[in-house]
Write a protein that holds these residues in place. Sequence first.
Motif, short mmCIF file in Angstrom:
data_model
loop_
_atom_site.label_atom_id
_atom_site.label_comp_id
_atom_site.label_asym_id
_atom_site.label_seq_id
_atom_site.Cartn_x
_atom_site.Cartn_y
_atom_site.Cartn_z
N GLU A 272 1.07 -1.34 0.14
CA GLU A 272 0.09 -0.17 0.20
C GLU A 272 0.86 1.10 0.11
O GLU A 272 1.93 1.22 0.59
CB GLU A 272 -0.96 0.22 1.21
CG GLU A 272 -1.86 -1.16 1.38
CD GLU A 272 -3.28 -1.10 0.36
OE1 GLU A 272 -3.31 0.03 -0.06
OE2 GLU A 272 -3.79 -1.92 0.37
N ALA A 273 0.39 2.31 -0.55
CA ALA A 273 1.02 3.63 -0.46
C ALA A 273 0.85 3.95 1.06
O ALA A 273 -0.09 4.06 1.43
CB ALA A 273 0.24 4.50 -1.38
N CYS A 274 1.92 4.51 1.64
CA CYS A 274 2.05 4.79 3.22
C CYS A 274 3.24 5.25 3.55
O CYS A 274 4.41 5.32 2.68
CB CYS A 274 1.57 3.49 3.94
SG CYS A 274 3.12 2.13 3.60
N GLU A 275 3.62 5.73 4.67
CA GLU A 275 4.62 6.20 5.16
C GLU A 275 4.54 5.89 6.85
O GLU A 275 3.26 5.94 7.40
CB GLU A 275 5.18 7.76 5.04
CG GLU A 275 4.04 8.72 5.65
CD GLU A 275 4.38 9.86 5.36
OE1 GLU A 275 4.50 10.80 6.43
OE2 GLU A 275 4.74 10.58 4.21
N GLY A 276 5.71 5.58 7.46
CA GLY A 276 5.81 5.07 8.65
C GLY A 276 7.34 4.86 9.38
O GLY A 276 8.14 5.18 8.72
N TRP A 277 7.11 4.15 10.60
CA TRP A 277 8.47 3.62 10.95
C TRP A 277 8.57 2.15 11.07
O TRP A 277 7.38 1.28 11.36
CB TRP A 277 8.62 4.43 12.61
CG TRP A 277 8.59 5.82 12.17
CD1 TRP A 277 7.76 6.62 12.18
CD2 TRP A 277 9.86 6.63 12.39
NE1 TRP A 277 8.03 7.96 12.08
CE2 TRP A 277 9.58 7.86 12.14
CE3 TRP A 277 11.09 6.31 12.43
CZ2 TRP A 277 10.35 9.11 12.10
CZ3 TRP A 277 12.25 7.46 12.53
CH2 TRP A 277 11.72 8.73 12.39
N THR A 278 9.64 1.62 10.80
CA THR A 278 9.65 0.07 11.05
C THR A 278 10.74 -0.35 11.98
O THR A 278 12.02 0.26 11.67
CB THR A 278 9.81 -0.69 9.56
OG1 THR A 278 9.94 -2.04 9.84
CG2 THR A 278 11.05 -0.17 8.95
#
Length: 344
Positions: A272-278
Motif C-alpha cells: 500500500e502507499a504509506c509512510e511510517g516507521w519500522t
Amino acid sequence: MLKVEDFDFDLPQELIAQTPLKKRDGSRLMVLDVPSETFKHRQFTDIIDELEAGDTLVLNDTKVMPARLLGMKAETGAAIEVLLLTRLTGDRWEVLIKPAKRVPIGTVISFGDGKLKATCSAKKADGICEVEFAYEGIFYEVLDALGEMPLPPYITEKLADRDRYQTVYGKEIGAAAASTAGLHFTEELLAKVEAKGVQLTFITLHIGIGTFRPVKVEHVAEHDMHAEFYRVSQETADVINQTRVRGGRVICVGTSAVRLLETLVRKYDRFEACEGWTDIFIYPGFEYKAVDGMVTNFHLPKSTLMMMISALAGKDFVMEAYKAAIDERYRFFSFGDAMLIQTK
C-alpha cells in the motif's frame, strides 16, 4: 535459542575494502541459488544474466546526508562529534554524540565558528540525544558546507569523492548511511536491466542508527532494532502488487528495501502507499513473504544483516558461501563486492 556467536566468522583485515573501485560496476558478484544450495562467482555486470524479464527490482532512493559534524562545546572548546540520525520536527533532531557523557542537557555545541549550533534537549541510551539546531539560511546547505560523509568506523581511508557513498538514483535526503548494495549500479547498467524487461521501482527508507549499533546481547532475540522512517508511493505499491499477481519475482537491492517490504506485507497483506516507521528484526525462523531475492554486500560478523540473509538463504549455506568468499579474496563491507541471493 539462537546466539549472536552463531553468526561469527574470521575475516582477514586486508579484505575490508577501504576505498571504492574506480568503476562502480567493476565489483565481483557471488550468486547464491537457495533451492539448490549452490553458488557461483561472477562480475557485477553479469547481474543482467541472472535477472529475468518480468522481474521487478526494488531500489531504495534514500540519499545520505553529510551527517558527521565535528564541533566543540561553546563553553569549554572541548571537541565533540555529532552524527545526525533522524529529523524529528522542525530543527529538532535525534543524533549520536561522542562523547555523550560530556554533553549534559542544555549544552551548546558549535560548528564552523558558530555557523551552526546545536543545543542538547534530551538524552537517551547508547549516546543518542535530541538536539535543537540554530543557523541562518537553509539547513541542508549549511550541513553540506560543514558536514562530512558518515563512513562506517571500519573505513579509515579518506573518501576522495563523497558521491561514491551515494547511489546514482538517490534523491530523498535523510539517511545516516548508504544503501551500499546500490553503490554497484551505474545509470548505464540500470538502463540495460530495464531493456531486458525488468521493471525498476523505488521505495524510501532512511537508514539510521541500526547500521552503526553492534549487537551486544548474547541471544539474538534479545536485540532491539532502532526504528527507521519509510515512504512508499502508490505507483510503487501497484508495481509490486502486479508483479506478485503475474508470478514475477520481486528482488530487492539492499537489506533496507527487504525490511520495508516485509514490514508492509505483514501490516496490509499486500503493498500500500504509506509512510511510517519500522523496527522489524529479521533472523532465522522468520518467514519471508514479500521478496524472492536480494542484492546485498558482504556483512560484518555477528551483525543483524548476517542474521537477515541467513533467514533467507539458511545459516549453514550462508556460512559456506562466506568461507568461499574469503578463500576467493572477495572485498567485504560497504565498498566491497556484492552477493545476489535468489530463492526461486
